[in-house]
Enzyme design. Structure first.
Site, PDB file in Angstrom:
ATOM      1  N   ARG A  59       0.783  -1.243   0.000  1.00  0.00           N
ATOM      2  CA  ARG A  59       0.000   0.000   0.000  1.00  0.00           C
ATOM      3  C   ARG A  59       0.811   1.288   0.000  1.00  0.00           C
ATOM      4  NH1 ARG A  59      -4.433  -2.437  -1.816  1.00  0.00           N
ATOM      5  NH2 ARG A  59      -5.742  -3.443  -0.227  1.00  0.00           N
ATOM      6  N   ASN A  89      -0.550  -1.795  -7.258  1.00  0.00           N
ATOM      7  CA  ASN A  89      -1.687  -0.863  -7.231  1.00  0.00           C
ATOM      8  C   ASN A  89      -1.437   0.197  -6.160  1.00  0.00           C
ATOM      9  OD1 ASN A  89      -1.936  -3.016  -5.456  1.00  0.00           O
ATOM     10  ND2 ASN A  89      -4.151  -3.141  -5.602  1.00  0.00           N
ATOM     11  N   ASP A 147      -2.121  -6.470 -11.165  1.00  0.00           N
ATOM     12  CA  ASP A 147      -3.009  -7.118 -10.205  1.00  0.00           C
ATOM     13  C   ASP A 147      -4.124  -6.193  -9.723  1.00  0.00           C
ATOM     14  OD1 ASP A 147      -3.784  -9.314  -8.442  1.00  0.00           O
ATOM     15  OD2 ASP A 147      -3.245  -7.909  -6.868  1.00  0.00           O
ATOM     16  N   HIS A 227      -3.825 -15.933  -7.593  1.00  0.00           N
ATOM     17  CA  HIS A 227      -4.949 -16.348  -6.739  1.00  0.00           C
ATOM     18  C   HIS A 227      -6.065 -17.125  -7.465  1.00  0.00           C
ATOM     19  CE1 HIS A 227      -6.492 -12.703  -8.540  1.00  0.00           C
ATOM     20  NE2 HIS A 227      -5.943 -11.895  -7.663  1.00  0.00           N
ATOM     21  N   ASN A 272     -11.470 -10.573  -3.785  1.00  0.00           N
ATOM     22  CA  ASN A 272     -11.593 -10.806  -5.222  1.00  0.00           C
ATOM     23  C   ASN A 272     -10.378 -11.576  -5.720  1.00  0.00           C
ATOM     24  OD1 ASN A 272     -12.419 -10.677  -7.876  1.00  0.00           O
ATOM     25  ND2 ASN A 272     -11.847  -8.548  -8.180  1.00  0.00           N
ATOM     26  N   ASP A 299      -2.250 -12.896  -0.871  1.00  0.00           N
ATOM     27  CA  ASP A 299      -3.014 -11.735  -1.355  1.00  0.00           C
ATOM     28  C   ASP A 299      -3.366 -10.825  -0.180  1.00  0.00           C
ATOM     29  OD1 ASP A 299      -4.275  -9.948  -2.987  1.00  0.00           O
ATOM     30  OD2 ASP A 299      -5.981 -11.225  -3.496  1.00  0.00           O
ATOM     31  N   PHE A 317     -12.774  -4.692  -1.329  1.00  0.00           N
ATOM     32  CA  PHE A 317     -12.226  -6.022  -1.564  1.00  0.00           C
ATOM     33  C   PHE A 317     -10.891  -6.175  -0.833  1.00  0.00           C
ATOM     34  CE2 PHE A 317     -14.748  -5.741  -5.584  1.00  0.00           C
ATOM     35  CZ  PHE A 317     -15.472  -6.921  -5.444  1.00  0.00           C
ATOM     36  N   GLY A 318     -10.682  -7.314  -0.179  1.00  0.00           N
ATOM     37  CA  GLY A 318      -9.368  -7.610   0.352  1.00  0.00           C
ATOM     38  C   GLY A 318      -9.356  -7.928   1.836  1.00  0.00           C
TER      39      GLY A 318
END
Length: 421
Positions: A59, A89, A147, A227, A272, A299, A317-318
């Site tokens: 992050r 990301n 990703d 994944h 996801n 993930d 998501f996550g």
């Protein structure tokens, strides 16, 4: 600095052997020395190559409030990891050498374990448009991935594969065909029907995998699937490997442990791809056993509590996974006899290094001292409030597990030690 790990159960690759190990100037030695600076009695412990996670969201830069490189790598060390591969990301996305440099500077300053960043496949990390500046980043990234977004056209993926092959790099693909999405978020199976949810269909994953396998055959590129979650994906990759395609893949603990019957109306069950059917889960376990699935990753995708407190419909998501992966899998798969301990270590520590060309993986004379000491008798309940990660959202909350990291060494330096040991 010379550290003696006394009388541990040492992973040999084929089993375990009782013996002493010395850590000297960042390397392993199996020779005997009478003097040392520190001694750790490992009579009841297991010493293994440090775990490697090839799919982690740290992050930073851009989303420090969710996780930082420091907190993420501290969490990884606590989970027994000595290396992670950081997904792109971020803000800015690492699609150029200058943007990547911002991430590398933070890694060099704050990381407590080894961090290998990914560069993006596309310029905007959105699965569309122009390719990133792969040439400029090739020497500083582990591979290329968008990703979170699937590459949406075969033409663009073929272009990316050709470029990556020329640079001797792997394409790491999040496979998701956005034309098949219906605003959903969980598997379109029994739970979705019962609770009126729209789901992310299995074909959105396996359809792109099928497309990309044909492109691998055409280009000869190396290709790794993120994944995987469906039985169809397992079957496609199994057949592709039989045909000699240069394909590898990973799955994660939550797809191996849960099925859609276990879902709750809670953001800690939203990720996801989604958790799918019991049939999909069994296909994934079979894929581990027969070698179709090469790696178990996490993930790890932390968010603020507020972002995960909106139920399945509104939550981001996550989930987080670095601090729970090994004990969850050891408890659910090894202790139940579904998987051997040696196989689990191969999936989490050896194969990731082999696929991505990282040093280490075997406890041999002169090897880099990236290793983990485990207590496989320590049982406890997963409590997210104890996590070192900023993220707290995990479907494993409250689960009774066995297996705890005693100590983690990176380049011979102790980067984590269980304060209770």
């Amino acid at each position: 600095m010379k550290t003696l790990l006394k009388n541990g159960n040492i992973f040999t690759g084929n089993g375990f052997e009782k013996r002493d190990v010395f850590v000297i100037d960042g390397r392993l030695s199996l020779s005997h020395f009478d003097r040392y600076d520190e001694r750790i009695d490992c009579d009841s412990f297991f010493i293994i190559p440090g775990l490697v996670d090839v799919h982690v969201h740290l992050r930073e830069p851009g989303f420090f409030y969710k996780e930082s490189i420091k907190t993420g790598t501290m969490a990884a060390a606590r989970g027994g990891y000595t290396a992670v591969c950081a997904m792109p990301n971020l803000n800015p996305v690492p699609s150029t050498a200058s943007a990547l440099r911002q991430q590398l500077d933070i890694i060099e300053r704050d990381a407590v374990i080894k961090v290998y960043p990914y560069g993006t496949i596309t310029k905007e990390q959105n699965g569309r448009g122009a390719l990133s500046d792969m040439e400029a980043m090739k020497d500083q990234v582990i591979a290329f991935s968008d990703d979170g977004k699937g590459v949406q056209t075969g033409e663009l993926m073929e272009e990316a594969m050709i470029k990556a092959k020329a640079l001797n790099k792997i394409i790491v693909a999040h496979c998701e065909d956005e034309t098949l999405l219906d605003g959903g978020y969980i598997h379109d199976g029994s739970y979705a029907k019962k609770h009126g949810h729209k789901g992310i269909c299995s074909e959105s994953e396996w359809g792109q995998v099928k497309r990309d396998i044909e492109l691998c055959k055409k280009t000869g590129a190396r290709y790794h699937v993120c994944h995987i979650s469906t039985k169809e994906t397992v079957a496609l990759i199994r057949q592709a490997k039989a045909e000699g395609v240069k394909i590898t893949c990973e799955t994660t603990p939550h797809y191996l442990i849960f099925c859609d019957e276990d879902l709750q109306e809670d953001g800690r069950f939203k990720m996801n791809p989604p958790i799918r059917s019991a049939e999909d889960r069994e296909a994934l376990i079979e894929g581990l056993l027969d070698g179709t699935i090469d790696v178990i990753a996490t993930d790890h995708a932390p968010h603020r509590q507020e972002e995960k407190s909106r139920g399945l419909t509104g939550s981001a998501f996550g989930i987080v996974g670095l601090e729970t992966a090994f004990p969850v899998l050891y408890t659910a798969l090894v202790k139940t006899g579904k998987l051997s301990l040696e196989k689990l270590i191969h999936l989490m520590a050896v194969a990731p290094r082999q696929i991505f060309g990282m040093e280490g993986g075997f406890l041999q004379e002169g090897q880099v001292a990236d290793l983990t000491v485990l207590d496989l008798e320590d049982s406890y309940r997963v409590n997210p409030e104890e996590f070192l990660s900023k993220g707290r959202s995990t479907p494993f909350e409250g689960m009774e597990v066995t297996g705890k990291t005693v100590a983690t060494f990176v380049n011979g330096e102790k980067v984590y030690e269980n304060k209770h040991i």
